[in-house]
Design a protein around this motif. Sequence first.
Motif, PDB file in Angstrom:
ATOM      1  N   GLU A   1      98.643 111.787  25.977  1.00 43.77           N
ATOM      2  CA  GLU A   1      97.747 111.694  27.129  1.00 43.77           C
ATOM      3  C   GLU A   1      98.523 111.040  28.259  1.00 43.77           C
ATOM      4  O   GLU A   1      98.951 109.888  28.122  1.00 43.77           O
ATOM      5  CB  GLU A   1      96.528 110.843  26.760  1.00 43.77           C
TER       6      GLU A   1
ATOM      7  N   GLN B   1      90.933 112.354  31.631  1.00 41.87           N
ATOM      8  CA  GLN B   1      92.160 112.066  30.887  1.00 41.87           C
ATOM      9  C   GLN B   1      92.306 112.993  29.678  1.00 41.87           C
ATOM     10  O   GLN B   1      93.379 113.514  29.404  1.00 41.87           O
ATOM     11  CB  GLN B   1      92.156 110.606  30.419  1.00 41.87           C
TER      12      GLN B   1
ATOM     13  N   ARG C   1      95.430 116.162  28.136  1.00 46.28           N
ATOM     14  CA  ARG C   1      96.242 115.970  26.927  1.00 46.28           C
ATOM     15  C   ARG C   1      97.115 117.195  26.680  1.00 46.28           C
ATOM     16  O   ARG C   1      96.711 118.321  26.951  1.00 46.28           O
ATOM     17  CB  ARG C   1      95.340 115.744  25.713  1.00 46.28           C
TER      18      ARG C   1
END
Lengths: 193, 170
Positions: free
Chosen positions: B34, B60, B64
């Motif tokens: 991440e 977020q 990834r």
Amino acid sequence: MEHYLLLIVSAALVSNVVLMRFLGLCSFMGVTTRVDTALGMGASTTFCITVSAMIDWGIEQYLLEPYGLGYLRTVTFILVIAAAVQFTEATVRKVSPAMFQLLGIYLPLITTNCAVLGVNLLLVEGHMNFIESTLFALASSLGYSLVMVLFAGLRERLALAEVPRLFAGPPIGFITASLLALAFMGFSGMSTN
Amino acid sequence: MLEHGSALPDPDQREIVEGFARVVAVETGRVWLEPEQSGSCGGCHSAGLCGLGNNNPRRQAARRFPLDGELGLKLGERVVVGVNEGSLSRGAFVAFGVPLLLLVAGGIAGQELGGGDGMAFAGAMGGLAAGFLLSRILANVMSARGQLTPRFLRRAHAPGPDAGCHIDQG
């Protein structure tokens, strides 16, 4: 064609959105510590300004002006900008998830960039047709990107230079920006637009 | 196992844009990373307001990405990843430049053919759609060549207890 060329040069250089109109100064100082971040931010902003200007032109021509709703202009334009940013983010994610990892971080910053709203409001003042307004928005945002990348390059060099302690960081950045603005004033004799 | 500082060689020998990422999942032969928001924007105190802060888990999680290979990384470990500088500019051109160019071309073509703003608007929208299509094709080509995928460079030092912002510690 000459008219369009003059419009582009005028919007990008003579009336540069950052150095002549003093819009988008937050991102100008905040995201120009590295050339690559300035480039990513510039590209994302260019896209969002052009797309939102295109939509705002339609709203202004067919909704706000005919029905006397000018007092809703700022609110409407802000909504359109936010929607354009979301649209861009979703599209880039759909087109290429890998690209989104590279460039997606700059998109949320655009929503709070006053240069985007500023350019859209300038278009209303200019009473331009669709192509003129799209080219004006594109050229203005290219001028913004140019200044961002130029300034980032200068700041990368400044980071390695010996600067008096009191001037280190943002102070020398602002002094450099003022010199850059003076340099851009040299373009003001090129066009009367 | 790769030690700190043992960067994988860059086959193109070009400048590399580095960034920090944290290991969020470990699978056999693959780890999920991440990316952390870099400290390039000076407004860390207002990060929560502009949407760039790390406090948005959904945003977020959407960013990834997997990293293939037995890298010996552990869950929660901070690493430095990088892409070629050229990839960033080419990626920006493909993602934003190509649709914009076709948007303007479509608008001009619409005005020249139809003569009115309505046709110009329709042409621009058509150009934008075509631009996204072309952009998707080009992005797939770049992805297939591995130009858009960040690569593992080295392990990063963990931030200190008083580190309030993500400063470069690689």
